[in-house]
Design an enzyme around this catalytic site. Structure first.
Site: not given
Ligand code: NAD
Length: 272
Positions: A115, A133
């Protein structure tokens, strides 16, 4: 003869090493916690950005709307204000990142899904990396999804010339940072690949994430929906919803920069 007492973490380090050696397709999921030992704050840990400044959380939730409403202004602000995570260009990977590289090189880890936007897994040398992300090292076209190195565009010059947002050199679309903002859809390619990995793995190491940011937090749940054919191991400073809801099989509690290298050492010891 007096036996040597092992601490619970010690036992679980051995268990994680044996699970890795027995797995056919192990993957790792990582979050902000793996980078705190590199000096980058997490969001929700005890010294996290949002724990210290709850207002920063609500501001973050509005950032994608602000980008869409006025991309030129968003870019100008972005280039003049420091990131809430500090100066990411001067940070280096830590022992936790390198331990995952070592597991990959030993053939025991097939991919890392992170992430994090800090680029530290890439800098450490992880080969099969999915940056769920995005990465601060990259830019991405909102139109065609093409990614570019940050240095491919002279952002300061574009700012001086009033030419922000940058235009995609492939399709002419609008360029943003690759980092996925709250409210922004996860790019289709990484979303698809990540679900495929969660469906394929038989061992998932979940490292340094509070597991509350969706849809990333669905990935351990997708793996668990396949029943006990998958082992899910958490390595985290504190219990998370995955621990409390019984999604993970066990939690090795502690710092990833300490626990992961010890798992690697145990794997090597067992292999010899
Ligand atoms: P989070 O802040 O919600 O949770 C971090 C978790 O890691 C907490 O449970 C904390 O106790 C634990 N932790 C902190 N230091 C640790 C260590 N050394 N060892 C083991 N555990 C440790 O982070 P998240 O779950 O990744 O969600 C935050 C979101 O914000 C992510 O989507 C991410 O994209 C973004 N973010 C990224 C960075 C980065 O790129 N480094 C930093 C902050 C936030």
């Amino acid at each position: 003869m007096v036996g040597v007492m092992q601490s619970p973490a010690e036992d679980l380090i051995g268990r994680a090493a044996r699970d890795l050696l027995g797995a056919k397709y192990a993957i790792a999921l990582t979050g902000a916690g793996i980078s705190t030992e590199s000096g980058i704050p997490d969001f929700r840990g005890p010294s996290g950005v949002w724990t210290r400044d709850p207002g920063a959380e609500s501001r973050a939730y509005r950032s994608y709307d602000r980008f869409i409403a006025d991309p030129k202004k968003w870019w100008e602000e972005r280039l003049s204000a420091p990131s809430v995570l500090g100066d990411l260009s001067s940070v280096a990977p830590n022992e936790g990142h390198f331990a995952l590289v070592e597991l990959e090189e030993l053939g025991l880890l097939q991919s890392v899904l992170t992430q994090n936007v800090d680029g530290l897994h890439e800098i450490a040398g992880t080969k099969h990396l999915i940056e769920y992300h995005g990465s601060f090292l990259k830019l991405r076209c909102v139109g065609c999804g093409a990614r570019f190195a940050r240095d491919d565009y002279d952002l300061e010059k574009l700012k001086e010339e009033g030419k922000l947002p940058p235009a995609c050199s492939r399709c002419g679309g609008m360029i943003k940072t690759d980092g996925v903002m709250f409210g922004e859809p996860i790019p289709e390619d990484v979303a698809r690949l990540s679900v495929a990995e969660a469906r394929r793995c038989d061992l998932m190491l979940v490292c340094g994430t509070s597991a509350v940011v969706y849809p990333f937090a669905d990935l351990p749940r997708i793996a668990r929906s396949r029943g006990k054919s998958v082992t899910i191991v958490e390595i985290n400073a504190e219990p998370t919803p995955l621990t409390n809801e019984g999604i993970s099989d066990y939690l090795v509690q502690g710092k990833t920069g300490i626990i992961l290298p010890r798992i690697v050492a145990e794997v090597k010891r067992l292999k010899t």
